[in-house]
Design an enzyme around this catalytic site. Structure first.
Site, short mmCIF file in Angstrom:
data_model
loop_
_atom_site.label_atom_id
_atom_site.label_comp_id
_atom_site.label_asym_id
_atom_site.label_seq_id
_atom_site.Cartn_x
_atom_site.Cartn_y
_atom_site.Cartn_z
CE LYS A 120 56.86 -59.29 -79.52
NZ LYS A 120 56.22 -60.58 -79.78
CG ASN A 121 52.71 -59.31 -79.52
OD1 ASN A 121 53.64 -59.70 -80.26
ND2 ASN A 121 52.65 -59.61 -78.24
CB CYS A 180 59.36 -66.61 -76.78
SG CYS A 180 60.33 -65.14 -77.18
NE ARG A 231 53.56 -69.04 -77.94
CZ ARG A 231 54.20 -67.91 -78.26
NH1 ARG A 231 55.50 -67.88 -78.34
NH2 ARG A 231 53.52 -66.81 -78.52
NE ARG A 233 61.63 -63.52 -81.37
CZ ARG A 233 61.31 -64.73 -81.75
NH1 ARG A 233 61.97 -65.76 -81.29
NH2 ARG A 233 60.33 -64.93 -82.57
N1 EPU Z 1 45.96 -71.63 -76.97
C1 EPU Z 1 45.39 -72.86 -77.18
N2 EPU Z 1 45.08 -73.20 -78.47
C2 EPU Z 1 45.28 -72.38 -79.53
C3 EPU Z 1 45.86 -71.11 -79.29
C4 EPU Z 1 46.19 -70.77 -77.98
O1 EPU Z 1 45.19 -73.63 -76.25
O2 EPU Z 1 44.96 -72.77 -80.66
C5 EPU Z 1 46.30 -71.23 -75.58
C6 EPU Z 1 47.82 -71.05 -75.37
O3 EPU Z 1 48.46 -72.27 -75.09
C7 EPU Z 1 47.85 -70.08 -74.20
C8 EPU Z 1 46.57 -69.24 -74.40
O4 EPU Z 1 45.77 -69.95 -75.33
O5 EPU Z 1 47.74 -70.78 -72.99
C9 EPU Z 1 46.82 -67.85 -74.92
O6 EPU Z 1 47.62 -67.91 -76.09
P1 EPU Z 1 47.46 -66.86 -77.27
O7 EPU Z 1 46.94 -67.57 -78.47
O8 EPU Z 1 46.69 -65.69 -76.76
O9 EPU Z 1 48.96 -66.44 -77.51
P2 EPU Z 1 49.70 -66.22 -78.90
O10 EPU Z 1 48.77 -65.67 -79.89
O11 EPU Z 1 50.47 -67.44 -79.21
C10 EPU Z 1 50.34 -63.76 -78.38
C11 EPU Z 1 51.62 -62.96 -78.33
C12 EPU Z 1 52.40 -63.34 -77.08
C13 EPU Z 1 51.54 -63.11 -75.84
C14 EPU Z 1 50.21 -63.88 -75.97
C15 EPU Z 1 49.25 -63.60 -74.83
C16 EPU Z 1 52.11 -62.60 -80.64
C17 EPU Z 1 52.98 -62.87 -81.82
N3 EPU Z 1 52.40 -63.23 -79.52
O12 EPU Z 1 50.74 -65.11 -78.47
O13 EPU Z 1 53.51 -62.45 -77.06
O14 EPU Z 1 52.22 -63.58 -74.71
O15 EPU Z 1 49.55 -63.50 -77.21
O16 EPU Z 1 48.97 -62.24 -74.74
O17 EPU Z 1 51.18 -61.81 -80.73
C18 EPU Z 1 55.58 -61.69 -76.32
O18 EPU Z 1 55.35 -60.62 -76.92
O19 EPU Z 1 56.56 -61.82 -75.53
C19 EPU Z 1 54.70 -62.84 -76.53
C20 EPU Z 1 55.05 -64.07 -76.21
#
Ligand code: EPU
Length: 431
Positions: A22-23, A117, A122, A399
């Site tokens: 998915k990701n 989610c 985030r 999802r």
């Molecule tokens: N963060 C910041 N600032 C930013 C971006 C992120 O502080 O501008 C922080 C977040 O608050 C968090 C950490 O960085 O504490 C990591 O967040 P990340 O950006 O890696 O997460 P994401 O890109 O929002 C993706 C996946 C998530 C998965 C996370 C971590 C997608 C669409 N979502 O989220 O997937 O948990 O990486 O691996 O790719 C899931 O599949 O259930 C899911 C939630």
């Protein structure tokens, strides 16, 4: 609201096939905006987040053709610049990748702040910081993120991020592939999906090196072209079924996986006393349900994935002793705990930590999924429990898990959908 009914207590036996990740699929779908050509994407998981992403892409003017199950042709030739529908993009987190892709191709973007989610804070401050470092003007107002490249387009630069972030890293890669000069991302996320998105873009003619390490270098190129690309298997889907087999007992071979991506899950399962045999493209999990307690701490890859923490939380409720969970990535990822408590689990959550005292057995109960992985945790607990559980909110589970009911049924689980999923028709026509 959709519901799943599970009569627990049956061990799982057989083989299960894992779909595309998915990701990786979500950013690759939006990365086709940059290609400006025809791309054929294989091994796309048929899950609702993918369906929504393709819908958004079509609404932007891309031509999407379903060739066969899991294979889609996306034509972004002559795509105009369009502001995506506010309500559609708010349905999923992955829509933030429209920002990097549109900024790279059109020099501008305006996207509603993404949903996804509810698992804690985030923010997108790092995305903003990175685009700004490349010369873009950025602002968040009225629930939307706006960015505009400078005259002459985005400029390659060096950027360092305090937090290793999947979303930030991918968005910077998307913005940088057509930028002028070299972009260096330091403290980049190393997840396999970063490597896969880079692999897709390189197959389109981009010049990205270092994906999978903390330093990624992107040499901007003038133009990309189309390609044929197959998405890697979903390590979280695979890990979820591995934990389900461990909790319910039995022997399950999880096929179409990259065992290296599952190393942390495998290590923790073995520590709990579960048998895991690794083969070239599959793993076999054997469990007699005698489980030792364990400690896990979530971290960016190659650490233990936050996306597997709730599923392990469910497994730990049946271990012989006290397990500890430390969640360092998302603060809101213990929303499964109250639900498991209804089944007799003993879980104490304090901030980012949970202490889980194993019990003899869980009992079936009415449950509610609050997010995707919490929903997966409830399914695992229900499979292992005595009696019947009814899980509401299964649209969250859809999802990220393709055909979860049919796949588990095939392993011998007594599981049924009480209301058909909303996107059932769409998925049938896509087959
Ligand atoms: N963060 C910041 N600032 C930013 C971006 C992120 O502080 O501008 C922080 C977040 O608050 C968090 C950490 O960085 O504490 C990591 O967040 P990340 O950006 O890696 O997460 P994401 O890109 O929002 C993706 C996946 C998530 C998965 C996370 C971590 C997608 C669409 N979502 O989220 O997937 O948990 O990486 O691996 O790719 C899931 O599949 O259930 C899911 C939630």
């Amino acid at each position: 609201m959709n519901k799943i009914q599970i009569s627990g207590g049956r061990p799982l036996y057989g083989d299960i096939e894992i779909g595309g990740m998915k990701n990786a699929a979500l950013p690759i779908i939006f990365a086709t905006i940059l290609a400006g050509d025809v791309c054929t994407i294989e091994n796309l998981p048929l899950i609702s987040d993918v369906v929504t992403s393709l819908e958004i892409l079509e609404s932007l003017g891309a031509r999407v053709t379903h060739l066969k199950k899991g294979t889609v042709r996306i034509d972004t030739t002559g795509l105009p610049y369009t502001v995506p529908d506010f309500d559609l993009v708010r349905k999923l987190r992955g829509s933030i990748y429209i920002a990097g892709a549109q900024l790279g191709r059109f020099g501008q973007t305006e996207v509603g702040l993404p949903g996804g989610c509810d698992i804690g804070n985030r923010p997108i401050d790092q995305h903003q910081q990175g685009f700004a470092a490349m010369g873009a003007e950025t602002v968040i107002e009225g629930g939307r993120f706006h960015a505009k490249a400078p005259e002459g387009g985005l400029r390659g630069t060096s950027m360092f991020f305090n937090t290793s972030s999947v979303g930030t890293t991918i968005n910077m890669i998307l913005a940088a592939v057509l930028a002028d000069g070299l972009t260096v991302i330091e403290n980049a996320a190393r997840e396999p999906h970063i490597v896969d998105v880079s692999g897709f873009l390189n197959a389109c003619g981009a010049h990205i090196t270092g994906a999978g390490t903390p330093v990624i270098r992107i040499h901007g190129v003038k133009k990309l072209h189309g390609c044929d690309y197959a998405i890697i298997p979903d390590m979280i889907e695979a890990g979820t079924y591995m934990v389900a087999a461990a909790a319910a007992g039995g022997q399950v071979t999880v096929r179409n996986v990259i065992p290296k991506h599952l190393e942390t899950v495998t290590a923790k399962l073995r520590e709990m006393g579960v048998g895991v045999e690794e083969h070239d493209e599959s793993v076999t999990v054997s469990s007699n349900r005698i489980l030792r307690p364990v400690a896990i701490k979530t971290l960016p890859y190659p650490g233990f994935p936050t996306d597997m923490q709730p599923q392990f939380g469910a497994l730990m409720t049946l271990a012989d002793g006290v397990s500890m969970v430390s969640e360092t990535v998302f603060s809101g990822r213990f929303r499964y705990a109250d639900e498991l408590t209804k089944m007799g689990a003993v879980i104490k959550v304090d901030g980012g930590c949970a202490v889980i005292t194993g019990v003899e057995k869980l009992t079936g109960a009415p449950l509610r999924a609050n997010d995707l992985r919490a929903g997966a945790a409830l399914v695992i607990a229900a499979l292992a429990a005595e009696g019947v559980s009814v899980i509401e909110g299964t649209e969250y589970i859809e999802r990220g898990y393709e055909n979860i009911v049919a796949k588990l049924k095939n392993l011998g689980a007594e599981i049924n959908v009480l209301t058909p999923p909303d996107n059932d028709n769409y998925l049938r026509t896509a087959n």
